[in-house]
Write a protein that holds these residues in place. Structure first.
Motif, PDB file in Angstrom:
ATOM      1  N   UNK A 214      42.380  32.112  38.753  1.00  0.00           N
ATOM      2  CA  UNK A 214      41.301  31.329  39.359  1.00  0.00           C
ATOM      3  C   UNK A 214      41.472  31.235  40.875  1.00  0.00           C
ATOM      4  N   UNK A 215      42.711  31.133  41.333  1.00  0.00           N
ATOM      5  CA  UNK A 215      42.960  31.105  42.778  1.00  0.00           C
ATOM      6  C   UNK A 215      42.551  32.434  43.412  1.00  0.00           C
ATOM      7  N   UNK A 216      42.852  33.528  42.732  1.00  0.00           N
ATOM      8  CA  UNK A 216      42.468  34.843  43.252  1.00  0.00           C
ATOM      9  C   UNK A 216      40.948  34.977  43.318  1.00  0.00           C
ATOM     10  N   UNK A 217      40.256  34.536  42.257  1.00  0.00           N
ATOM     11  CA  UNK A 217      38.793  34.586  42.251  1.00  0.00           C
ATOM     12  C   UNK A 217      38.218  33.716  43.361  1.00  0.00           C
ATOM     13  N   UNK A 218      38.819  32.551  43.567  1.00  0.00           N
ATOM     14  CA  UNK A 218      38.371  31.677  44.650  1.00  0.00           C
ATOM     15  C   UNK A 218      38.579  32.313  46.011  1.00  0.00           C
TER      16      UNK A 218
ATOM     17  N   UNK B  30      32.479  43.403  43.199  1.00  0.00           N
ATOM     18  CA  UNK B  30      33.082  44.160  42.110  1.00  0.00           C
ATOM     19  C   UNK B  30      34.448  43.583  41.742  1.00  0.00           C
ATOM     20  N   UNK B  31      35.253  43.285  42.743  1.00  0.00           N
ATOM     21  CA  UNK B  31      36.576  42.696  42.502  1.00  0.00           C
ATOM     22  C   UNK B  31      36.438  41.334  41.828  1.00  0.00           C
ATOM     23  N   UNK B  32      35.450  40.560  42.240  1.00  0.00           N
ATOM     24  CA  UNK B  32      35.202  39.267  41.608  1.00  0.00           C
ATOM     25  C   UNK B  32      34.897  39.446  40.124  1.00  0.00           C
ATOM     26  N   UNK B  33      34.134  40.473  39.786  1.00  0.00           N
ATOM     27  CA  UNK B  33      33.844  40.759  38.383  1.00  0.00           C
ATOM     28  C   UNK B  33      35.097  41.113  37.611  1.00  0.00           C
ATOM     29  N   UNK B  34      35.982  41.890  38.215  1.00  0.00           N
ATOM     30  CA  UNK B  34      37.258  42.242  37.578  1.00  0.00           C
ATOM     31  C   UNK B  34      38.059  40.981  37.273  1.00  0.00           C
ATOM     32  N   UNK B  35      38.134  40.088  38.239  1.00  0.00           N
ATOM     33  CA  UNK B  35      38.933  38.864  38.069  1.00  0.00           C
ATOM     34  C   UNK B  35      38.318  37.926  37.034  1.00  0.00           C
ATOM     35  N   UNK B  36      36.982  37.823  37.007  1.00  0.00           N
ATOM     36  CA  UNK B  36      36.352  36.956  36.022  1.00  0.00           C
ATOM     37  C   UNK B  36      36.580  37.493  34.606  1.00  0.00           C
ATOM     38  N   UNK B  37      36.597  38.816  34.457  1.00  0.00           N
ATOM     39  CA  UNK B  37      36.896  39.401  33.143  1.00  0.00           C
ATOM     40  C   UNK B  37      38.330  39.087  32.735  1.00  0.00           C
ATOM     41  N   UNK B  38      39.244  39.194  33.666  1.00  0.00           N
ATOM     42  CA  UNK B  38      40.645  38.878  33.362  1.00  0.00           C
ATOM     43  C   UNK B  38      40.803  37.409  32.974  1.00  0.00           C
ATOM     44  N   UNK B  39      40.055  36.537  33.622  1.00  0.00           N
ATOM     45  CA  UNK B  39      40.116  35.110  33.296  1.00  0.00           C
ATOM     46  C   UNK B  39      39.696  34.877  31.849  1.00  0.00           C
ATOM     47  N   UNK B  40      38.610  35.506  31.436  1.00  0.00           N
ATOM     48  CA  UNK B  40      38.143  35.338  30.057  1.00  0.00           C
ATOM     49  C   UNK B  40      39.128  35.964  29.073  1.00  0.00           C
ATOM     50  N   UNK B  41      39.577  37.169  29.367  1.00  0.00           N
ATOM     51  CA  UNK B  41      40.496  37.863  28.470  1.00  0.00           C
ATOM     52  C   UNK B  41      41.830  37.135  28.333  1.00  0.00           C
ATOM     53  N   UNK B  42      42.225  36.447  29.399  1.00  0.00           N
ATOM     54  CA  UNK B  42      43.498  35.716  29.377  1.00  0.00           C
ATOM     55  C   UNK B  42      43.366  34.331  28.763  1.00  0.00           C
ATOM     56  N   UNK B  43      42.164  33.972  28.329  1.00  0.00           N
ATOM     57  CA  UNK B  43      41.953  32.661  27.720  1.00  0.00           C
ATOM     58  C   UNK B  43      41.929  31.523  28.713  1.00  0.00           C
TER      59      UNK B  43
ATOM     60  N   UNK C 206      38.516  35.556  46.687  1.00  0.00           N
ATOM     61  CA  UNK C 206      37.480  36.578  46.868  1.00  0.00           C
ATOM     62  C   UNK C 206      36.145  35.925  47.201  1.00  0.00           C
ATOM     63  N   UNK C 207      35.842  34.829  46.519  1.00  0.00           N
ATOM     64  CA  UNK C 207      34.597  34.110  46.790  1.00  0.00           C
ATOM     65  C   UNK C 207      34.578  33.593  48.223  1.00  0.00           C
ATOM     66  N   UNK C 208      35.713  33.089  48.699  1.00  0.00           N
ATOM     67  CA  UNK C 208      35.799  32.612  50.081  1.00  0.00           C
ATOM     68  C   UNK C 208      35.575  33.761  51.061  1.00  0.00           C
ATOM     69  N   UNK C 209      36.113  34.941  50.740  1.00  0.00           N
ATOM     70  CA  UNK C 209      35.921  36.104  51.608  1.00  0.00           C
ATOM     71  C   UNK C 209      34.447  36.485  51.699  1.00  0.00           C
ATOM     72  N   UNK C 210      33.726  36.377  50.573  1.00  0.00           N
ATOM     73  CA  UNK C 210      32.293  36.676  50.580  1.00  0.00           C
ATOM     74  C   UNK C 210      31.546  35.709  51.490  1.00  0.00           C
ATOM     75  N   UNK C 211      31.976  34.462  51.506  1.00  0.00           N
ATOM     76  CA  UNK C 211      31.333  33.474  52.376  1.00  0.00           C
ATOM     77  C   UNK C 211      31.659  33.707  53.852  1.00  0.00           C
ATOM     78  N   UNK C 212      32.773  34.344  54.123  1.00  0.00           N
ATOM     79  CA  UNK C 212      33.168  34.601  55.512  1.00  0.00           C
ATOM     80  C   UNK C 212      32.443  35.816  56.083  1.00  0.00           C
ATOM     81  N   UNK C 213      32.014  36.730  55.223  1.00  0.00           N
ATOM     82  CA  UNK C 213      31.384  37.974  55.662  1.00  0.00           C
ATOM     83  C   UNK C 213      30.240  37.738  56.657  1.00  0.00           C
ATOM     84  N   UNK C 214      29.296  36.809  56.391  1.00  0.00           N
ATOM     85  CA  UNK C 214      28.214  36.608  57.368  1.00  0.00           C
ATOM     86  C   UNK C 214      28.710  36.173  58.744  1.00  0.00           C
ATOM     87  N   UNK C 215      29.837  35.485  58.807  1.00  0.00           N
ATOM     88  CA  UNK C 215      30.388  35.092  60.101  1.00  0.00           C
ATOM     89  C   UNK C 215      30.823  36.316  60.895  1.00  0.00           C
TER      90      UNK C 215
END
Length: 374
Positions: A161-165, A218-231, A167-176
């Motif tokens: 979840x920290x890794x996904x967060x 794409x990386x965010x999608x990878x991490x969200x899949x791992x989160x679900x698969x890992x329970x 990546x999400x933070x990086x997406x928010x920084x992109x417009x800056x």
């Protein structure tokens, strides 16, 4: 790993959303009436949010379906024959519909090799079959997936979840970072028929088109899949997740333009995909897993590949300076949708499906000796 039929059905919803966005942008309704403004307003974010959905879903599905003994070579074979046959056929079709090679040899070369989204000029990244810039991004995703998958597997479960967060933070920084790019040249965008604004092309390209930036989705999608698969999923159900999607969609209309392209809407997208997947694996499939929706989802890529050409050709036949009343406009949109659906189905059954069946898999089995991927 179990199939995720609900996400297959959801792909068509996203493809239809892109169709609606492009149908609105072509301005078929009377520009002085309320219909055009309403259509533009309600569809303003549908296309960009759907593209984010496709990119996150791509990482999610590839991770979900990863095969233990698969090889990089077999993975690349499947991905090549998934996208290039449809791309080549629609590229050639675009020459007939609204393009010409005269004076456009370099854009054509970059387009057909799916490298055009790397060039920050509109005649390049929006060329021939206009929607293929997203395939240029997907090509990078597929090339990087073997490495990204291995790296994602090394992340401790407790830190997913920290890794996904992050990546999400990086997406928010992109417009800056985009704001540091030149403000000229600019492109004109319609908010409604009575309101328009211009945005720097380079900044738009960097936030929305540039493949390495969209790799974050794409990386965010990878991490969200791992989160679900890992329970480690938070047990958010599809309907509450959909409510977040709607909230993000509405919020996108009130934030600066560069943030509306992806940063705001990606939150809802990143939550609804695992929510739908978790519900299905728990034995609670949504209507998206019905047979009609699965069929629509299966042809969604082909639908996406032909829709813009259908819309532009249909608009050309009406006349770009001729507008329709409410009834006529709705009828035209439904007709274009039906033609796109038939065209997508024909592309799927004549090109995509037979090419995948014939070439996407090796003819004989052999022991895995390469990097393990999907």
């Amino acid at each position: 790993m179990s199939r995720l039929d609900s996400l297959t059905g959801a792909r068509f919803i996203a493809a239809a959303s892109v169709f609606i966005f492009h149908a609105a942008s072509i301005r078929i309704f009377q520009p002085t009436g309320p219909d055009s403004d309403f259509f533009l307003t309600i569809s303003a974010t549908s296309g960009t949010m759907a593209v984010s959905f496709f990119f996150v879903l791509s990482g999610f599905i590839l991770t979900w379906s990863a095969r233990k003994y698969d090889t990089a070579r077999e993975f690349y074979r499947r991905r090549f024959f998934k996208i290039f046959p449809n791309h080549i056929v629609t590229f050639l079709l675009s020459l007939v519909v609204y393009a010409t090679l005269a004076g456009a040899l370099l854009p054509a070369l970059l387009n057909i090799t799916l490298l055009h989204a790397w060039v920050p000029k509109m005649p390049y990244f929006i060329s021939f079959n206009h929607v293929t810039w997203s395939l240029s991004c997907e090509l990078l995703f597929y090339a990087a997936f073997p490495l990204l998958y291995k790296l994602a597997q090394r992340i401790p479960v407790r830190r997913l979840w920290w890794a996904a967060g992050g990546v999400l933070a990086a997406i928010f920084v992109v417009p800056l970072f985009a704001k540091l790019l030149p403000t000229e040249p600019r492109m004109m965008l319609l908010l409604t028929d009575n309101q328009s604004f211009s945005e720097p092309i380079l900044q738009y390209w960097f936030v929305y088109i540039f493949p390495p930036v969209r790799l974050l989705d794409f990386v965010l999608g990878i991490l969200m899949a791992r989160i679900v698969l890992a329970g480690r999923w938070i047990n958010l159900r599809p309907l509450p997740a959909l409510a977040v999607v709607v909230a993000c969609y509405v919020l996108a209309s009130f934030v600066p333009f560069l943030y509306s392209l992806n940063a705001v809407t990606i939150v809802g997208v990143a939550l609804v995909i695992p929510a739908v997947a978790s519900a299905e694996t728990a034995g609670r499939p949504t209507f998206l897993a019905s047979r009609p929706m699965i069929w629509l989802g299966e042809i969604s890529f082909a639908f996406y590949m032909v829709h813009m050409m259908v819309i532009l050709y249909g608009r050309q036949q009406v006349g770009y300076r001729h507008f329709l009343n409410t009834t006529q406009g709705i009828g035209w949109i439904l007709l274009m949708f039906a033609i796109t659906l038939v065209g997508g189905w024909l592309l799927y059954v004549a090109v995509e499906r037979p090419m995948m069946r014939r070439f996407a898999r090796a003819r004989r089995k052999r022991p895995a000796v390469e990097t393990t991927v999907s």
